[in-house]
Structure formats: C-alpha cells, structure tokens
Design a protein around this motif. Structure first.
Motif, PDB file in Angstrom:
ATOM      1  N   VAL A 167       0.846  -1.206   0.000  1.00 47.83           N
ATOM      2  CA  VAL A 167       0.000   0.000   0.000  1.00 47.83           C
ATOM      3  C   VAL A 167       0.878   1.251   0.000  1.00 47.83           C
ATOM      4  O   VAL A 167       0.592   2.226  -0.717  1.00 47.83           O
ATOM      5  CB  VAL A 167      -0.968  -0.013   1.197  1.00 47.83           C
ATOM      6  N   ALA A 168       1.960   1.242   0.755  1.00 47.65           N
ATOM      7  CA  ALA A 168       2.859   2.393   0.805  1.00 47.65           C
ATOM      8  C   ALA A 168       3.541   2.614  -0.549  1.00 47.65           C
ATOM      9  O   ALA A 168       3.659   3.753  -1.011  1.00 47.65           O
ATOM     10  CB  ALA A 168       3.898   2.205   1.898  1.00 47.65           C
ATOM     11  N   TRP A 170       2.308   1.757  -3.403  1.00 51.18           N
ATOM     12  CA  TRP A 170       1.229   2.243  -4.253  1.00 51.18           C
ATOM     13  C   TRP A 170       1.152   3.770  -4.137  1.00 51.18           C
ATOM     14  O   TRP A 170       1.062   4.483  -5.135  1.00 51.18           O
ATOM     15  CB  TRP A 170      -0.081   1.591  -3.828  1.00 51.18           C
ATOM     16  N   LYS A 171       1.194   4.268  -2.893  1.00 56.46           N
ATOM     17  CA  LYS A 171       1.135   5.708  -2.650  1.00 56.46           C
ATOM     18  C   LYS A 171       2.371   6.427  -3.195  1.00 56.46           C
ATOM     19  O   LYS A 171       2.270   7.524  -3.747  1.00 56.46           O
ATOM     20  CB  LYS A 171       0.992   5.993  -1.154  1.00 56.46           C
ATOM     21  N   VAL A 172       3.545   5.806  -3.055  1.00 54.79           N
ATOM     22  CA  VAL A 172       4.778   6.401  -3.574  1.00 54.79           C
ATOM     23  C   VAL A 172       4.680   6.549  -5.089  1.00 54.79           C
ATOM     24  O   VAL A 172       5.012   7.605  -5.648  1.00 54.79           O
ATOM     25  CB  VAL A 172       6.013   5.550  -3.184  1.00 54.79           C
ATOM     26  N   TYR A 173       4.210   5.512  -5.766  1.00 55.28           N
ATOM     27  CA  TYR A 173       4.067   5.564  -7.221  1.00 55.28           C
ATOM     28  C   TYR A 173       3.063   6.646  -7.610  1.00 55.28           C
ATOM     29  O   TYR A 173       3.276   7.378  -8.569  1.00 55.28           O
ATOM     30  CB  TYR A 173       3.635   4.207  -7.768  1.00 55.28           C
ATOM     31  N   ASN A 174       1.956   6.757  -6.882  1.00 56.16           N
ATOM     32  CA  ASN A 174       0.969   7.799  -7.168  1.00 56.16           C
ATOM     33  C   ASN A 174       1.564   9.189  -6.987  1.00 56.16           C
ATOM     34  O   ASN A 174       1.313  10.084  -7.795  1.00 56.16           O
ATOM     35  CB  ASN A 174      -0.270   7.650  -6.282  1.00 56.16           C
ATOM     36  N   LYS A 175       2.334   9.382  -5.924  1.00 60.36           N
ATOM     37  CA  LYS A 175       2.972  10.672  -5.683  1.00 60.36           C
ATOM     38  C   LYS A 175       3.929  11.040  -6.812  1.00 60.36           C
ATOM     39  O   LYS A 175       4.129  12.211  -7.110  1.00 60.36           O
ATOM     40  CB  LYS A 175       3.753  10.667  -4.375  1.00 60.36           C
ATOM     41  N   GLY A 223      -0.562   3.621  -9.394  1.00 60.25           N
ATOM     42  CA  GLY A 223      -0.260   2.899  -8.164  1.00 60.25           C
ATOM     43  C   GLY A 223      -0.261   1.392  -8.340  1.00 60.25           C
ATOM     44  O   GLY A 223       0.529   0.694  -7.724  1.00 60.25           O
ATOM     45  N   PRO A 242       6.527   3.310   4.269  1.00 65.96           N
ATOM     46  CA  PRO A 242       5.272   3.997   4.630  1.00 65.96           C
ATOM     47  C   PRO A 242       5.471   5.478   4.966  1.00 65.96           C
ATOM     48  O   PRO A 242       4.605   6.298   4.664  1.00 65.96           O
ATOM     49  CB  PRO A 242       4.775   3.213   5.847  1.00 65.96           C
ATOM     50  N   GLY A 261       5.519   7.041   1.621  1.00 67.83           N
ATOM     51  CA  GLY A 261       4.220   6.980   0.947  1.00 67.83           C
ATOM     52  C   GLY A 261       3.135   7.797   1.614  1.00 67.83           C
ATOM     53  O   GLY A 261       2.375   8.496   0.945  1.00 67.83           O
ATOM     54  N   PHE A 262       3.049   7.726   2.936  1.00 63.93           N
ATOM     55  CA  PHE A 262       1.959   8.386   3.653  1.00 63.93           C
ATOM     56  C   PHE A 262       2.349   9.749   4.216  1.00 63.93           C
ATOM     57  O   PHE A 262       1.491  10.493   4.669  1.00 63.93           O
ATOM     58  CB  PHE A 262       1.461   7.490   4.789  1.00 63.93           C
TER      59      PHE A 262
END
Length: 108
Positions: A17-18, A20-25, A30, A97, A100-101
């Motif tokens: 999940v983290a 995924w967030k890194v790729y989105n950023k 993601g 994380p 990512g978060f």
C-alpha cells in the motif's frame, strides 16, 4: 506459527500500500507497484534511469549495488538524504510507509 504468518502478511500489505502511494505521488499508476518486473520498470522511470538497469539486476553482486543506488535515487527524488536511504534498506516496513503516507513530494 499462525501469529508470525499474520504479522508477515500485515507487513507485506503495508509495504504494498505504501509503494502504491509512492508511485501515485510520482505521477505513475499505483497498481504498477504490484506487478512483478513492471514495478521495477516504473521505478526506473521515476528515478530517471535507463531501462537496461533492469538487466543489471539479473547479475549477482551487481544487483545489490544497483538496488542500493535505485533506493538512494528514490530517496533523493522525494527530498530525503542518505540517512533515509539507509532506513529504507534496513527497515523498509517503517521508511517506505513514511515516504508513501508522509508529506514528502516528488521532485521533478
């Protein structure tokens, strides 16, 4: 045994999940974080390295060096330093994380 399996599964899900967030950023999809080999391809795009680095990851010993360089370049891309890179290598379930978060933004 079931307890350690559940902990391992929870850590794996957290890292996925983290990432995924890194790729989105970084402006990438993601879902690319969960596709084997393609996730590395996308990571190379994020850190602006050529595709043939993927082939270097197939060479023993060289792959360790290249992976450390990739992780460091990812840290730099998000405005982090060497200490954060070491954290991502030694404690990925904490530092990925955070990347990512957290409030880190992708540069460039």
């Amino acid at each position: 045994m079931i307890g350690s399996s559940l902990i391992s599964l929870a850590i794996s899900v957290l890292i996925i999940v983290a990432l995924w967030k890194v790729y989105n950023k970084a402006g990438k999809p993601g879902w690319a974080a969960i596709i084997p080999i393609y996730n590395i391809w996308v990571l190379l795009e994020i850190i602006k390295k050529p595709w043939w680095w993927l082939l270097l990851l197939l060479i023993p010993i060289v792959n360790i060096v290249i992976l450390i360089i990739m992780i460091h370049n990812l840290s730099l891309k998000f405005g982090k330093g060497v200490g954060f890179t070491i954290g991502m290598i030694l404690l990925p379930f904490i530092f990925i994380p955070i990347l990512g978060f957290g409030d880190a933004k992708c540069k460039g």
